[in-house]
Scaffold this motif. Structure first.
Motif, PDB file in Angstrom:
ATOM      1  N   ILE A  31      10.025  -4.115  -0.201  1.00 41.46           N
ATOM      2  CA  ILE A  31      10.645  -3.123   0.673  1.00 41.46           C
ATOM      3  C   ILE A  31       9.712  -1.921   0.786  1.00 41.46           C
ATOM      4  O   ILE A  31       9.313  -1.336  -0.220  1.00 41.46           O
ATOM      5  CB  ILE A  31      11.990  -2.636   0.102  1.00 41.46           C
ATOM      6  N   ARG A  32       9.364  -1.569   1.989  1.00 42.47           N
ATOM      7  CA  ARG A  32       8.601  -0.336   2.201  1.00 42.47           C
ATOM      8  C   ARG A  32       9.596   0.807   2.428  1.00 42.47           C
ATOM      9  O   ARG A  32       9.655   1.420   3.498  1.00 42.47           O
ATOM     10  CB  ARG A  32       7.628  -0.494   3.368  1.00 42.47           C
ATOM     11  N   GLY A  33      10.352   1.042   1.413  1.00 42.91           N
ATOM     12  CA  GLY A  33      11.381   2.063   1.472  1.00 42.91           C
ATOM     13  C   GLY A  33      12.214   1.969   0.217  1.00 42.91           C
ATOM     14  O   GLY A  33      11.778   1.444  -0.802  1.00 42.91           O
ATOM     15  N   GLN A  51       0.842  -1.201   0.000  1.00 35.41           N
ATOM     16  CA  GLN A  51       0.000   0.000   0.000  1.00 35.41           C
ATOM     17  C   GLN A  51       0.876   1.249   0.000  1.00 35.41           C
ATOM     18  O   GLN A  51       1.832   1.354   0.762  1.00 35.41           O
ATOM     19  CB  GLN A  51      -0.906   0.003   1.233  1.00 35.41           C
ATOM     20  N   GLY A  52       0.527   2.190  -0.859  1.00 32.58           N
ATOM     21  CA  GLY A  52       1.287   3.423  -0.964  1.00 32.58           C
ATOM     22  C   GLY A  52       0.801   4.481   0.016  1.00 32.58           C
ATOM     23  O   GLY A  52      -0.177   4.282   0.742  1.00 32.58           O
ATOM     24  N   PHE A  53       1.482   5.634   0.022  1.00 35.10           N
ATOM     25  CA  PHE A  53       1.094   6.683   0.958  1.00 35.10           C
ATOM     26  C   PHE A  53       1.640   8.043   0.544  1.00 35.10           C
ATOM     27  O   PHE A  53       2.520   8.163  -0.305  1.00 35.10           O
ATOM     28  CB  PHE A  53       1.563   6.349   2.382  1.00 35.10           C
ATOM     29  N   PHE A  54       1.062   9.072   1.188  1.00 38.07           N
ATOM     30  CA  PHE A  54       1.615  10.421   1.213  1.00 38.07           C
ATOM     31  C   PHE A  54       2.145  10.623   2.631  1.00 38.07           C
ATOM     32  O   PHE A  54       1.438  10.355   3.601  1.00 38.07           O
ATOM     33  CB  PHE A  54       0.541  11.472   0.946  1.00 38.07           C
ATOM     34  N   HIS A  55       3.365  11.121   2.763  1.00 36.33           N
ATOM     35  CA  HIS A  55       3.920  11.343   4.102  1.00 36.33           C
ATOM     36  C   HIS A  55       4.388  12.779   4.234  1.00 36.33           C
ATOM     37  O   HIS A  55       5.300  13.215   3.523  1.00 36.33           O
ATOM     38  CB  HIS A  55       5.083  10.391   4.368  1.00 36.33           C
ATOM     39  N   HIS A  70       4.151   1.075  -4.694  1.00 34.89           N
ATOM     40  CA  HIS A  70       4.795  -0.004  -5.445  1.00 34.89           C
ATOM     41  C   HIS A  70       4.306  -0.054  -6.892  1.00 34.89           C
ATOM     42  O   HIS A  70       5.053  -0.417  -7.797  1.00 34.89           O
ATOM     43  CB  HIS A  70       4.539  -1.361  -4.766  1.00 34.89           C
ATOM     44  N   ASP A  71       3.049   0.296  -7.098  1.00 36.99           N
ATOM     45  CA  ASP A  71       2.455   0.265  -8.431  1.00 36.99           C
ATOM     46  C   ASP A  71       2.748   1.580  -9.154  1.00 36.99           C
ATOM     47  O   ASP A  71       2.425   2.659  -8.656  1.00 36.99           O
ATOM     48  CB  ASP A  71       0.944   0.037  -8.306  1.00 36.99           C
TER      49      ASP A  71
END
Length: 413
Positions: free
Chosen positions: A356-358, A263-267, A287-288
């Motif tokens: 990898i979430r990074g 799952q993607g995000f805005f940070h 990721h997509d």
């Protein structure tokens, strides 16, 4: 067997050198203090008998372990970064060594009441009975990525000391500034000369990663109009209120604290401002690739919409791509993943394939022509005071490097 005490001694000798990088600097490396460890590594590589040892004008360190087999074997590489995250204090690191860990909470700092909780950080429990290195609660540990450096250096020494283990030509590389997204920017892939490589920069034991976020940085500038507050009616435009509108208009649950897996995000990583101007810094991750591009468009569209509400050019959004998902570059050469999986199994480590979430140097290097998946280095809770690393995980990572070198040689015999 990889000597445990040597791992500990080497690791501590690296983490006690402050190598924190600086995102505000425009130089490479971004801080002069990174040179201290870079030069130390170059000296150690020379002393252990590695060849083609070099350190360039930007502190990139490279070296070669020559092949000890007569047949042709693809040149492979192992890479780690020596800078430390700027997210938390990295000066005067005082490691604590917890032998035969009992599975309970670890007191990092009694005076400050800082506890590494085995309930909150439940991964700790899987290391009961092992030796764990922690912080003293006042700094990060910098296992990210000095654990990886320790493992590569120890593996090279082990192969030199045990010449009966067959291997082809191996290249090692150590980079600055990975923590600020620039680790691969000046990496000379042609000079490195490997067909593929592995970054030793993952987290828990068993991790093997060949997909990561697509990543971008967004700078949002919000402009207002400053007027004396006593005479501000219908004249003042407070940029901070507009910034809050912008923040609250993005999907609230698409943030790091509400997302996982792919799952993607805005940070929102930084916010500062006053009436006249407010600056927001975001990182965008997904990721997509399609979703990633849609996120960037969403931010631009939102800025345009708010500008139309205020009938002014009150918001600008500058987006810079940082790196892309390496999966596209690894899938055509999946044999390099299979070799790593087999090496882990030979070392009695269960491969844990996960996204990898990074980011990692390997993502950028893969797009520069060097396919470069990521292997566990063993640490947990990176970039903060709760960071720790089990020594046994570093031992296993070192063993995996040795097994990859050996198995690659045997596969091409």
């Amino acid at each position: 067997m990889i000597n445990k005490q040597r791992i500990i001694d080497r690791f501590i000798s690296y983490i006690t050198i402050d190598t924190q990088s600086d995102p505000e600097s425009q130089t490479t490396p971004s801080t002069e203090k990174q040179w201290v460890l870079a030069r130390k590594l170059a000296d150690e590589l020379q002393e252990m008998g590695m060849t083609e040892v070099s350190i360039d004008d930007h502190a990139y360190v490279m070296a070669t372990l020559p092949a000890n087999v007569p047949h042709q074997v693809p040149v492979i590489g192992f890479i780690s970064h020596f800078d430390t995250s700027p997210d938390f204090n990295a000066t005067d690191i005082k490691p604590q060594i917890i032998e035969d860990y009992d599975g309970k909470d670890i007191v990092l700092n009694e005076e400050k009441n800082i506890i590494l909780s085995s309930e909150y950080f439940d991964d700790l429990k899987q290391y009961k009975g092992q030796t764990i290195i922690t912080t003293d609660g006042t700094s990060l540990l910098s296992a990210d990525d000095k654990a990886g450096i320790t493992e590569i250096m120890t593996a090279m020494q082990y192969l030199i000391d045990n010449p009966e283990i067959p291997h082809g030509k191996i290249r090692v590389g150590f980079t600055p500034d990975e923590e600020i997204g620039r680790g691969a920017h000046k990496f000379d892939v042609e000079k490195f000369g490997a067909e593929w490589a592995y970054t030793m920069d993952g987290s828990q034991i068993g991790e093997l990663e060949f997909e990561n976020f697509n990543a971008a940085k967004a700078i949002v500038k919000v402009r207002g109009k400053g007027v004396h507050p006593g005479y501000a009616k219908d004249k003042m435009v407070n940029s901070q209120y507009i910034a809050v509108d912008f923040i609250n208009s993005l999907p609230r649950l698409e943030t790091p604290e509400h997302t996982e897996d792919r799952q993607g995000f805005f940070h929102l990583s930084s916010m500062k401002g006053d009436v006249e101007e407010t600056l927001l810094e975001y990182i965008i991750r997904d990721h997509d690739l399609g979703h990633f591009n849609a996120r960037k468009e969403m931010m631009q569209d939102l800025a345009s919409e708010i500008c139309s509400q205020y009938e002014s050019d009150c918001i600008s959004v500058e987006i810079t791509d940082q790196y892309f998902n390496m999966r596209e570059k690894i899938e055509p050469v999946m044999h390099i993943i299979e070799i790593a999986k087999e090496a882990m199994k030979e070392a009695n480590v269960e491969p844990l394939l996960k996204p990898i979430r990074g980011g990692t140097d390997g993502a950028q290097l893969s797009y520069m022509g060097l396919p470069c998946p990521n292997i566990f280095a063993g640490g947990h809770n990176f970039h903060g005071k709760y960071e720790y690393v089990p020594v046994e995980s570093m031992q296993k990572a070192t063993e995996v490097i040795v097994k990859i070198a050996e198995m690659t040689s045997m596969k091409y015999k």
